[in-house]
Enzyme design. Structure first.
Site, mmCIF file in Angstrom:
data_model
loop_
_atom_site.group_PDB
_atom_site.id
_atom_site.type_symbol
_atom_site.label_atom_id
_atom_site.label_comp_id
_atom_site.label_asym_id
_atom_site.label_seq_id
_atom_site.Cartn_x
_atom_site.Cartn_y
_atom_site.Cartn_z
ATOM 1 N N ASN A 139 0.836 -1.189 0.000
ATOM 2 C CA ASN A 139 0.000 0.000 0.000
ATOM 3 C C ASN A 139 0.877 1.248 0.000
ATOM 4 O O ASN A 139 1.998 1.227 0.502
ATOM 5 C CB ASN A 139 -0.912 0.032 1.235
ATOM 6 C CG ASN A 139 -1.874 -1.131 1.259
ATOM 7 O OD1 ASN A 139 -2.376 -1.544 0.227
ATOM 8 N ND2 ASN A 139 -2.130 -1.663 2.438
ATOM 9 N N THR A 140 0.336 2.329 -0.562
ATOM 10 C CA THR A 140 1.053 3.595 -0.546
ATOM 11 C C THR A 140 1.193 4.087 0.889
ATOM 12 O O THR A 140 0.201 4.279 1.578
ATOM 13 C CB THR A 140 0.308 4.656 -1.380
ATOM 14 O OG1 THR A 140 0.160 4.178 -2.703
ATOM 15 C CG2 THR A 140 1.081 5.965 -1.398
ATOM 16 N N GLN A 141 2.408 4.285 1.317
ATOM 17 C CA GLN A 141 2.655 4.738 2.682
ATOM 18 C C GLN A 141 3.323 6.107 2.730
ATOM 19 O O GLN A 141 3.728 6.562 3.793
ATOM 20 C CB GLN A 141 3.517 3.716 3.423
ATOM 21 C CG GLN A 141 2.834 2.378 3.622
ATOM 22 C CD GLN A 141 1.559 2.492 4.449
ATOM 23 O OE1 GLN A 141 1.574 3.067 5.521
ATOM 24 N NE2 GLN A 141 0.474 1.958 3.956
#
Length: 265
Positions: A36-38
């Site tokens: 996931n984009t963090q």
């Protein structure tokens, strides 16, 4: 150590033998674990808003920053929803686009069985709060801070905030990003408590917002002098103004600074 992005930090195969990928991908069909984009990449800065006796005024500049690069200068971060509501979003631009599509779908779904009742600001805020909290609970948050403004079911000004954690609160003046530090003190000189809202007219609220946008342009390195402004009242509905300028020739005072350009100290 391995330096491939999907094998980062693993011991070298030459030293310890080949890594058993079936352990990491047990029960999965894909070739590598879900990621996931963090960290936001392209971002938008402050959204600021204020209540006045007949409605609300909200503004956001049009810059999308790629790190410290002022990359995109035509990003719209204010989204009218229904007849008497607007959503202003700061933070990651890709997540902003996702939220805008959710709002479009919500509006379309609401219009399918139109019964004379349109979406209002409290309904939209409650919906977004659930969306943000749900994504946070999945450890895949939407990296945005959002201000929802407009009129409530009784026609009174409504202004509320929600962020990537699902945290929500209401106030007569709101700001996201650097605006929370630079713009809110200016806005609170105009409206400090809820009881002050009835004393403020539209012109005073607009002037305060314009002053804040000018200060943000000077003081926030990720801002732009071009911005959009929306005014919502019961009488006129949503009035959307685009391409406004904070100030013409904003840096003209620089020529008088000693040491600037070709001047000698």
């Amino acid at each position: 150590m391995e330096h491939d992005p999907f094998r980062w930090g693993r011991p070298s195969d030459q030293a310890y033998g080949e890594y058993n990928n079936s352990i990491a991908h047990a029960g999965q069909q894909q070739s590598f674990p879900k990621m996931n984009t963090q960290q936001p990449i392209v971002t938008g800065t402050s959204v600021i808003a204020i209540k006045f006796k007949d409605g609300i005024v909200i503004a956001a500049d049009n810059l999308g920053s790629y790190g410290s690069l002022a990359r995109f200068t035509d990003v719209e971060r204010l989204f009218p929803v229904g007849d008497h509501a607007v959503v202003g979003i700061s933070g990651d631009i890709s997540d902003l686009q996702y939220v805008s599509r959710l709002l479009e779908d919500l509006e379309i779904e609401n219009n399918y069985d139109y019964d004379g009742h349109s979406l209002r600001a409290p309904h939209i805020h409650e919906y977004l709060q659930k969306v943000f909290y749900h994504r946070r609970s999945k450890m895949d948050p939407l990296w945005n801070s959002t201000i929802v403004g407009g009129l409530d079911d009784s026609g009174k000004p409504f202004l509320k905030y929600v962020d990537l954690l699902g945290v929500q609160y209401s106030a007569p003046t709101l700001a996201t990003g650097f605006g929370a530090y630079l713009a809110l003190p200016i806005l609170r000189k105009v409206v400090f408590e809820e009881k002050d809202v009835e004393k403020i007219d539209e012109e005073t609220a607009r002037n305060a917002i314009k002053e804040c946008m000018k200060v943000l342009f000077y003081r926030d390195a990720r801002s732009l002098d071009k911005y959009s402004l929306i005014t919502i009242t019961k009488k006129n509905g949503v009035v959307f103004e685009k391409g406004l300028k904070s100030e013409e020739q904003s840096w003209r005072f620089a020529k008088d600074i000693k040491g600037y350009g070709t001047q000698k100290v």
